[in-house]
Scaffold this active site. Structure first.
Site, PDB file in Angstrom:
ATOM      1  N   ASP A  43       3.739  -3.541  -3.847  1.00 29.08           N
ATOM      2  CA  ASP A  43       2.866  -2.945  -2.833  1.00 29.08           C
ATOM      3  C   ASP A  43       3.760  -2.363  -1.742  1.00 29.08           C
ATOM      4  O   ASP A  43       4.631  -3.056  -1.210  1.00 29.08           O
ATOM      5  CB  ASP A  43       1.950  -4.006  -2.238  1.00 29.08           C
ATOM      6  CG  ASP A  43       1.218  -4.793  -3.318  1.00 29.08           C
ATOM      7  OD1 ASP A  43       0.952  -4.216  -4.383  1.00 29.08           O
ATOM      8  OD2 ASP A  43       0.922  -5.975  -3.094  1.00 29.08           O
ATOM      9  N   ASP A  51     -12.146  -7.525  -5.815  1.00 27.87           N
ATOM     10  CA  ASP A  51     -11.339  -8.275  -4.849  1.00 27.87           C
ATOM     11  C   ASP A  51     -12.244  -9.298  -4.159  1.00 27.87           C
ATOM     12  O   ASP A  51     -13.288  -8.922  -3.605  1.00 27.87           O
ATOM     13  CB  ASP A  51     -10.733  -7.339  -3.803  1.00 27.87           C
ATOM     14  CG  ASP A  51      -9.773  -6.322  -4.406  1.00 27.87           C
ATOM     15  OD1 ASP A  51      -9.432  -6.460  -5.600  1.00 27.87           O
ATOM     16  OD2 ASP A  51      -9.369  -5.394  -3.698  1.00 27.87           O
TER      17      ASP A  51
END
Length: 241
Positions: free
Chosen positions: A132, A12
């Protein structure tokens, strides 16, 4: 898409550095250095897929770390799935044409579901829809906005539109190193026939085993690997037993 169960390291990227967020909240990040170095480290350790996320892109709505991502893609010889700031079919198709193996669409897919069909028609099985969830609700825009959508229902809808896989992130446990919750993952797996990739909360090899038992095709692991809770090699060996 996944010939066998995979443990996929997360890379990330925020402000050009590898970071891991706690619960998806900006300001909670731990920093782990250069993204290309991290990516090469995981490939050397045996990773066959890398999970790349442009976190700035996820929050801002357009890709912010293109140089870092391109450096990774050019330096590794494994599959790469990329998310964060991909908001149009044109952007996704360009990335696929340039060598990204799978594009991850979250906000764009929720706001414009037909984008999944558009991309899939040109590049079948390359769209991974990211669902998510916070408190059982799909969230978008870097996990900052609720949608009112149930993750399992949304997963089935995107499968019908041509999604090649679902990435399910349990935001409530993301980055906390406190373990996974199998129940929400199992609901997603039961709702679709396409591969489901799980993310969020993995703290131990037992968590990896539990997710495999829940029926997912792969698990994305970030903080646990960067903090040394276990090694990628040990995790991969454990799920082969």
């Amino acid at each position: 898409m996944f010939s066998e169960f995979e443990v996929i390291p997360a890379v990330d990227v925020q402000d050009g550095q590898v970071v891991q967020l706690v619960g998806g909240e900006r300001g909670t990040e731990r920093t782990y250095g250069d993204p290309t170095v991290a990516a090469e480290r995981w490939v050397d350790a045996g990773a066959s897929t890398l999970h790349l996320v442009d976190l700035d892109g996820a929050f801002e709505g357009n890709r912010q770390n293109a140089d870092a991502i391109e450096s990774i893609v050019s330096s590794v010889g494994v599959d790469v799935q990329l998310g964060g700031g991909i908001r149009t079919a044109e952007d996704a198709i360009e990335l696929l044409d340039r060598g990204i193996d799978r594009v991850i669409l979250g906000t764009a897919a929720v706001e414009n579901p037909d984008i999944v069909a558009t991309i899939s028609n040109e590049h079948p099985e390359t769209v991974m829809v990211s669902l998510d969830a916070k408190a059982g609700e799909v969230v978008v825009s870097g996990w900052t906005e609720g949608t009112g959508l149930d993750p399992a229902t949304a997963a089935a809808r995107f499968e019908a539109l041509g999604a090649g896989a679902i990435l399910f992130t349990d935001v409530d446990v993301e980055g906390r190193l406190e373990g996974i919750r199998a129940g929400p993952v199992e609901q997603i797996v039961d709702s679709v026939d396409i591969p489901v990739v799980a993310s969020g909360g993995v703290a131990s090899i037992d968590d990896v085993r539990a997710l495999k038992k829940a029926g997912v095709a792969a698990v994305v692991v970030g903080t646990a690997l960067y903090e040394g809770a276990f090694t990628l090699e040990n995790a991969m060996n454990a799920v082969r037993e």
